[in-house]
Write a protein that holds these residues in place. Structure first.
Motif, short mmCIF file in Angstrom:
data_model
loop_
_atom_site.label_atom_id
_atom_site.label_comp_id
_atom_site.label_asym_id
_atom_site.label_seq_id
_atom_site.Cartn_x
_atom_site.Cartn_y
_atom_site.Cartn_z
N THR A 266 -5.97 4.45 10.79
CA THR A 266 -5.50 3.27 11.57
C THR A 266 -4.04 2.90 11.07
O THR A 266 -3.61 3.02 10.20
N ALA A 267 -3.32 2.58 12.15
CA ALA A 267 -1.88 2.10 12.08
C ALA A 267 -1.94 0.59 11.70
O ALA A 267 -1.05 0.07 11.20
N ASN B 9 0.99 -1.21 0.17
CA ASN B 9 0.02 -0.19 0.06
C ASN B 9 0.88 1.08 -0.07
O ASN B 9 2.23 1.32 0.34
N ALA B 10 0.34 2.27 -0.17
CA ALA B 10 0.73 3.72 -0.14
C ALA B 10 1.04 3.90 1.23
O ALA B 10 0.62 2.95 2.32
N PRO B 11 2.20 4.76 1.68
CA PRO B 11 2.20 5.32 3.01
C PRO B 11 1.08 5.44 3.91
O PRO B 11 0.21 5.70 3.50
N ALA B 12 1.29 5.12 5.38
CA ALA B 12 -0.06 5.11 6.13
C ALA B 12 -0.57 6.52 6.16
O ALA B 12 -1.75 6.47 6.16
N ALA B 13 0.07 7.72 6.04
CA ALA B 13 -0.50 8.98 6.06
C ALA B 13 -1.59 9.25 4.76
O ALA B 13 -2.35 10.09 4.88
N ASP B 14 -1.57 8.26 3.79
CA ASP B 14 -2.22 8.60 2.68
C ASP B 14 -3.33 7.39 2.56
O ASP B 14 -4.07 7.25 1.41
N GLN B 15 -3.62 6.49 3.57
CA GLN B 15 -4.46 5.53 3.38
C GLN B 15 -5.95 5.73 3.57
O GLN B 15 -6.87 4.84 3.60
N ALA C 172 -4.43 -2.02 9.92
CA ALA C 172 -5.55 -2.42 9.24
C ALA C 172 -6.29 -3.65 9.73
O ALA C 172 -7.43 -3.87 9.66
N ALA C 173 -5.50 -4.49 9.84
CA ALA C 173 -6.12 -5.98 10.23
C ALA C 173 -6.65 -5.93 11.59
O ALA C 173 -7.65 -6.43 11.74
N GLU C 174 -5.99 -5.19 12.65
CA GLU C 174 -6.71 -5.02 13.90
C GLU C 174 -8.05 -4.16 13.76
O GLU C 174 -9.12 -4.69 14.49
N THR C 175 -7.90 -3.27 13.00
CA THR C 175 -9.31 -2.58 12.69
C THR C 175 -10.20 -3.30 12.27
O THR C 175 -11.43 -3.11 12.53
N TYR C 176 -9.84 -4.30 11.05
CA TYR C 176 -10.77 -5.09 10.68
C TYR C 176 -11.53 -5.77 11.73
O TYR C 176 -12.65 -6.37 11.71
N GLN C 177 -10.59 -6.51 12.62
CA GLN C 177 -11.27 -7.29 13.60
C GLN C 177 -12.26 -6.45 14.35
O GLN C 177 -13.12 -7.06 14.85
N ASN C 178 -12.02 -5.25 14.76
CA ASN C 178 -12.96 -4.46 15.41
C ASN C 178 -14.29 -4.28 14.42
O ASN C 178 -15.21 -4.44 15.20
N TYR C 179 -13.98 -4.29 13.29
CA TYR C 179 -15.29 -4.18 12.44
C TYR C 179 -16.04 -5.41 12.40
O TYR C 179 -17.27 -5.45 12.45
N MET C 180 -15.33 -6.59 12.52
CA MET C 180 -16.20 -7.81 12.68
C MET C 180 -16.68 -8.03 13.79
O MET C 180 -17.85 -8.39 13.97
N SER C 181 -16.19 -7.54 15.08
CA SER C 181 -16.92 -7.46 16.14
C SER C 181 -18.12 -6.81 16.40
O SER C 181 -19.10 -7.22 16.72
#
Lengths: 196, 124
Positions: A137-138, A7-13, A140-149
Motif C-alpha cells: 500500500t502507498a 519507516n523504511a522506503p515504501a518498497a520494503d514495507q 498505510a493510514a487509508e489501508t488501515y481505514q479499510n481494515y477497520m471497515s
C-alpha cells in the motif's frame, strides 16, 4: 509528533522472506548486528492472551529507564502487544520468542520488534496475504481505514493487529520462515536525510 | 446522576453514568482479553440507552486507560459504525484522552478518521 522515527522506503514495507538453512543473519531474527548503543530484550514464553499485557508492561518499564521518548516506546509497545497476541491465538504450541531492539540510546534511530513461534499452517497463507497487502500500500493510514471497515463485518477476531502496527506504529512488516517457525518482524528505521 | 453500567475486572474497569445531556463512560486499566468479553455488550447497551435518553453526547474517558488492544478497538469501531448510521440529531462521541498515554493519540486519530463527523478528541 507522529513521524519522529520514520519507516523504511515504501518498497520494503512488507516482505515475505524464507532464509536459506543456516542463514546466520536470520536464524534468530536479529535484523542487524548489534551495536554499542543498542538496547535489546529477548524473552521466550508460552503464549497466553491473559499475560500479554504483563509482558508489554515489562518491556515498556524496561525501555522507559533508557529512552526518554514516550512516542517511540508506545510504538514498540503496540507492536509487541499485537504480535504477542497473534502468537497466543495462532501458535500451535511451544515457546514464542519476543525480541526487541532499540538503537540510538536516548535518541532512538532504529526500532525492531519481532515474535517467532510455531504457526498453524492454515494461518500462514492469510498472514502472507496480509503482510503483502500492508507492504504494497502507498497509504498505510487509508489501508488501515479499510481494515477497520472490514472489521465491522467480521464475526471472529478483528483482523486489525498487523494493520495497526503498520499504520499506528508506522512500522514495516516482514515475514520470515525459519524451519517450522514463523517470525513476524516490525521495523522502523530512519531515512538517510534524517541521519545527516 | 444515574449509573448505567459498572464492570470490574482485576486489571480493567468501566463505569457509565448519565448526567444531564451526557452519558460518561470511563475506562481504566488494560483493555485486553479481560475487557473484550464485556466491551461489545456494554457499548451496544450504551448505544440503546443514549437513543432512549436522547443524550447529546457520549463522553468516553480513557485518560486512565493504559492500553487498548485491537480486539477492543474493533468493538469501538463497530459502535462508531452503528452510531454514525443514526439519523441526524443523534448523539456525538467525545473521547477524553491523556497526552501522557502516547498510544491514545495514534489510536484516536485513526478512530476519528473512521467517523469524522461523529467523533471529537480532547487531550489533556
Amino acid at each position: 509528533m507522529l513521524n519522529r522515527l520514520p519507516n523504511a522506503p515504501a518498497a520494503d514495507q512488507g516482505t515475505v522472506r524464507t532464509p536459506a538453512v543456516g542463514d546466520a543473519d536470520t536464524e534468530r531474527a536479529v535484523p542487524w548486528p548489534r551495536e554499542a548503543d543498542s538496547r535489546s530484550v529477548e524473552l521466550a514464553c508460552e503464549p497466553d492472551l491473559a499475560q500479554v499485557s504483563s509482558v508489554r508492561e515489562f518491556v515498556e518499564s524496561y525501555y522507559k529507564t533508557i529512552i526518554h521518548d514516550g512516542d517511540v516506546i508506545c510504538r514498540m509497545a503496540v507492536a509487541a502487544h499485537e504480535l504477542l497476541e497473534n502468537a497466543a491465538k495462532y501458535s500451535t504450541g511451544g515457546l514464542s520468542r519476543l525480541q526487541i531492539e532499540i538503537r540510538g540510546g536516548a535518541n532512538p534511530r532504529l526500532l525492531s520488534v519481532s515474535v517467532s513461534n510455531h504457526a498453524d499452517p492454515a494461518r500462514i497463507d492469510e498472514l502472507k496475504v496480509a503482510i503483502a497487502e500492508l507492504g504494497s500500500t502507498a497509504d498505510a493510514a487509508e489501508t488501515y481505514q479499510n481494515y477497520m471497515s472490514r472489521a465491522t463485518l467480521r464475526k471472529d477476531g478483528s483482523g486489525l493487529g498487523l494493520a495497526r502496527i503498520r499504520a499506528e506504529a508506522e512500522m514495516t512488516l516482514v515475514l520470515e520462515f525459519q524451519g517450522d517457525q514463523v517470525c513476524v518482524k516490525a521495523v522502523a528505521t530512519p531515512t538517510p536525510e534524517e541521519e545527516s | 446522576m444515574t449509573q448505567l453500567a459498572s464492570i470490574v475486572e482485576a486489571k480493567f474497569s468501566a463505569t457509565a453514568i448519565h448526567v444531564g445531556d451526557d452519558i460518561i463512560l470511563e475506562m481504566t486499566g488494560n483493555a485486553d482479553v479481560a475487557a473484550k468479553q464485556h466491551l461489545a455488550p456494554l457499548l451496544q447497551s450504551l448505544h440503546e440507552r443514549a437513543k432512549q435518553l436522547g443524550v447529546k453526547r457520549v463522553q468516553v474517558d480513557i485518560r486512565k486507560l493504559a492500553f487498548m488492544n485491537s480486539s477492543c478497538l474493533k468493538d469501538l469501531i463497530s459502535w462508531l459504525d452503528r452510531a454514525r448510521l443514526e439519523p441526524a440529531g443523534g448523539y456525538r462521541i467525545v473521547f477524553l484522552s491523556s497526552a501522557n498515554q502516547h498510544w491514545q493519540k495514534r489510536s484516536l486519530h485513526a478512530l476519528s478518521c473512521f467517523a469524522r463527523d461523529l467523533v471529537t478528541v480532547e487531550a489533556s
